[in-house]
Design a protein around this motif. Sequence first.
Motif, PDB file in Angstrom:
ATOM      1  N   MET A 175       0.838  -1.194   0.000  1.00  0.00           N
ATOM      2  CA  MET A 175       0.000   0.000   0.000  1.00  0.00           C
ATOM      3  C   MET A 175       0.875   1.246   0.000  1.00  0.00           C
ATOM      4  SD  MET A 175      -2.955  -0.911   2.813  1.00  0.00           S
ATOM      5  CE  MET A 175      -1.783  -0.915   4.163  1.00  0.00           C
ATOM      6  N   ILE A 176       0.354   2.293  -0.648  1.00  0.00           N
ATOM      7  CA  ILE A 176       0.975   3.611  -0.565  1.00  0.00           C
ATOM      8  C   ILE A 176      -0.074   4.592  -0.063  1.00  0.00           C
ATOM      9  CG2 ILE A 176       1.880   5.555  -1.902  1.00  0.00           C
ATOM     10  CD1 ILE A 176       3.338   3.546  -3.665  1.00  0.00           C
ATOM     11  N   ASP A 177       0.261   5.317   0.988  1.00  0.00           N
ATOM     12  CA  ASP A 177      -0.586   6.412   1.461  1.00  0.00           C
ATOM     13  C   ASP A 177      -0.045   7.680   0.818  1.00  0.00           C
ATOM     14  OD1 ASP A 177      -2.091   8.315   2.754  1.00  0.00           O
ATOM     15  OD2 ASP A 177      -1.835   7.455   4.756  1.00  0.00           O
TER      16      ASP A 177
ATOM     17  N   LEU B 202      -8.724   9.642  -3.070  1.00  0.00           N
ATOM     18  CA  LEU B 202      -9.852   9.456  -2.159  1.00  0.00           C
ATOM     19  C   LEU B 202      -9.340   8.945  -0.820  1.00  0.00           C
ATOM     20  CD1 LEU B 202     -12.455   7.806  -4.567  1.00  0.00           C
ATOM     21  CD2 LEU B 202     -12.410  10.174  -3.771  1.00  0.00           C
ATOM     22  N   GLY B 203      -9.980   9.436   0.245  1.00  0.00           N
ATOM     23  CA  GLY B 203      -9.584   9.056   1.593  1.00  0.00           C
ATOM     24  C   GLY B 203     -10.765   8.631   2.428  1.00  0.00           C
TER      25      GLY B 203
ATOM     26  N   THR C 202      -4.847   8.896   3.434  1.00  0.00           N
ATOM     27  CA  THR C 202      -5.547   9.055   4.714  1.00  0.00           C
ATOM     28  C   THR C 202      -5.745  10.522   5.082  1.00  0.00           C
ATOM     29  OG1 THR C 202      -3.486   8.919   5.969  1.00  0.00           O
ATOM     30  CG2 THR C 202      -4.751   6.867   5.682  1.00  0.00           C
ATOM     31  N   ASP C 203      -4.805  11.406   4.677  1.00  0.00           N
ATOM     32  CA  ASP C 203      -4.777  12.780   5.174  1.00  0.00           C
ATOM     33  C   ASP C 203      -4.649  12.787   6.698  1.00  0.00           C
ATOM     34  OD1 ASP C 203      -4.720  15.562   4.859  1.00  0.00           O
ATOM     35  OD2 ASP C 203      -6.905  15.777   4.968  1.00  0.00           O
TER      36      ASP C 203
ATOM     37  N   VAL D 222      -5.214   3.413   5.694  1.00  0.00           N
ATOM     38  CA  VAL D 222      -5.498   3.535   4.261  1.00  0.00           C
ATOM     39  C   VAL D 222      -6.075   2.227   3.729  1.00  0.00           C
ATOM     40  CG1 VAL D 222      -3.230   2.816   3.335  1.00  0.00           C
ATOM     41  CG2 VAL D 222      -4.580   4.541   2.118  1.00  0.00           C
ATOM     42  N   ARG D 223      -5.769   1.112   4.401  1.00  0.00           N
ATOM     43  CA  ARG D 223      -6.341  -0.171   3.992  1.00  0.00           C
ATOM     44  C   ARG D 223      -7.871  -0.147   4.078  1.00  0.00           C
ATOM     45  NH1 ARG D 223      -4.612  -5.270   3.163  1.00  0.00           N
ATOM     46  NH2 ARG D 223      -2.482  -4.702   3.762  1.00  0.00           N
ATOM     47  N   HIS D 224      -8.410   0.547   5.071  1.00  0.00           N
ATOM     48  CA  HIS D 224      -9.867   0.623   5.198  1.00  0.00           C
ATOM     49  C   HIS D 224     -10.481   1.381   4.023  1.00  0.00           C
ATOM     50  CE1 HIS D 224     -10.081  -1.142   9.224  1.00  0.00           C
ATOM     51  NE2 HIS D 224      -9.025  -0.414   9.532  1.00  0.00           N
ATOM     52  N   VAL D 225      -9.774   2.398   3.549  1.00  0.00           N
ATOM     53  CA  VAL D 225     -10.248   3.140   2.380  1.00  0.00           C
ATOM     54  C   VAL D 225     -10.239   2.220   1.162  1.00  0.00           C
ATOM     55  CG1 VAL D 225      -9.855   5.134   0.880  1.00  0.00           C
ATOM     56  CG2 VAL D 225      -9.365   5.304   3.342  1.00  0.00           C
ATOM     57  N   GLY D 226      -9.120   1.514   0.973  1.00  0.00           N
ATOM     58  CA  GLY D 226      -9.031   0.597  -0.151  1.00  0.00           C
ATOM     59  C   GLY D 226     -10.069  -0.504  -0.091  1.00  0.00           C
ATOM     60  N   ASP D 227     -10.286  -1.069   1.089  1.00  0.00           N
ATOM     61  CA  ASP D 227     -11.251  -2.144   1.258  1.00  0.00           C
ATOM     62  C   ASP D 227     -12.659  -1.666   0.930  1.00  0.00           C
ATOM     63  OD1 ASP D 227     -11.858  -4.867   2.101  1.00  0.00           O
ATOM     64  OD2 ASP D 227     -12.800  -3.961   3.857  1.00  0.00           O
ATOM     65  N   PHE D 228     -12.988  -0.456   1.375  1.00  0.00           N
ATOM     66  CA  PHE D 228     -14.320   0.086   1.115  1.00  0.00           C
ATOM     67  C   PHE D 228     -14.543   0.261  -0.391  1.00  0.00           C
ATOM     68  CE2 PHE D 228     -17.510   3.335   0.551  1.00  0.00           C
ATOM     69  CZ  PHE D 228     -18.478   2.991   1.498  1.00  0.00           C
TER      70      PHE D 228
END
Length: 257
Positions: A1-3, A175-176, A203-204, A223-229
């Motif tokens: 992952m990259i934030d 997107l975050g 994530t910001d 950021v994983r939660h953003v990607g998962d969503f």
Amino acid sequence: MIDSHVHLDDPRFKENRDQIIQNFDRDGLELVVNIGADLESSRASVDLARKYDKVYAAVGIHPHDASSYSPEVEKELIDLAQDEKVLAIGEIGLDYYYDNSPRDIQKEVFEKQLDLAHRLGLPIVIHTREASKDTFDRIKAHMEKHPQDKVLIHCFSESLEMMREYVKLGCYIALGGAVTFKNARVPKEVALEVPLDRLLLETDCPYLTPEPLRGKRNEPAYVRHVGDFIANLRKINLDDLLDQTARNAKAFYGIQA
């Protein structure tokens, strides 16, 4: 992952900043980009990037602090940008929600930093809030003059139609956590339609913590939660999404890896 957008220099990370960064491998983070918002945070971003292999930096003056911009500030931004780990100018743009700096000054400083990024050959990270038309018009004019320049709209919160127009210009969309919020109808529409080769995750942090952790201090690992969503929303494999958005981040920021 990259934030693609963090603020690890924020005082809220004072107690455990080192530990958070040391846990990147454990958390599956390849790298993060720490973003400047004024001269102090730009210096801090570069300091963090020099200290940690997996932290990179962007330097710039946020519209809130546009009134502080001067030839001396610009000179220091140029000096900071010479560091090999500085990847972009940002975050820069327009913010009419708070109007912490007068709008005419915001516009002038935005133009100056767009020109500065072009002169330095660096990508541009954009902050925009309640200034949709003025921001787009300036980016469009810039891209028409300099079509090879790279622009990222951070924490995208505009309409679906505006996303389409930015993509037509060749811009990237980040997107975050806000996309995970229950009442975030338009960000969800954007997440469904944005071309996958133009999407970055962020994530910001420490702001905009995603569900189901909302209320806590945001961190790069989230950021994983953003990607998962977004992967669930688009009905695609999470690993495929994380791989694609990481490639996009490297392409935007010019990271050779």
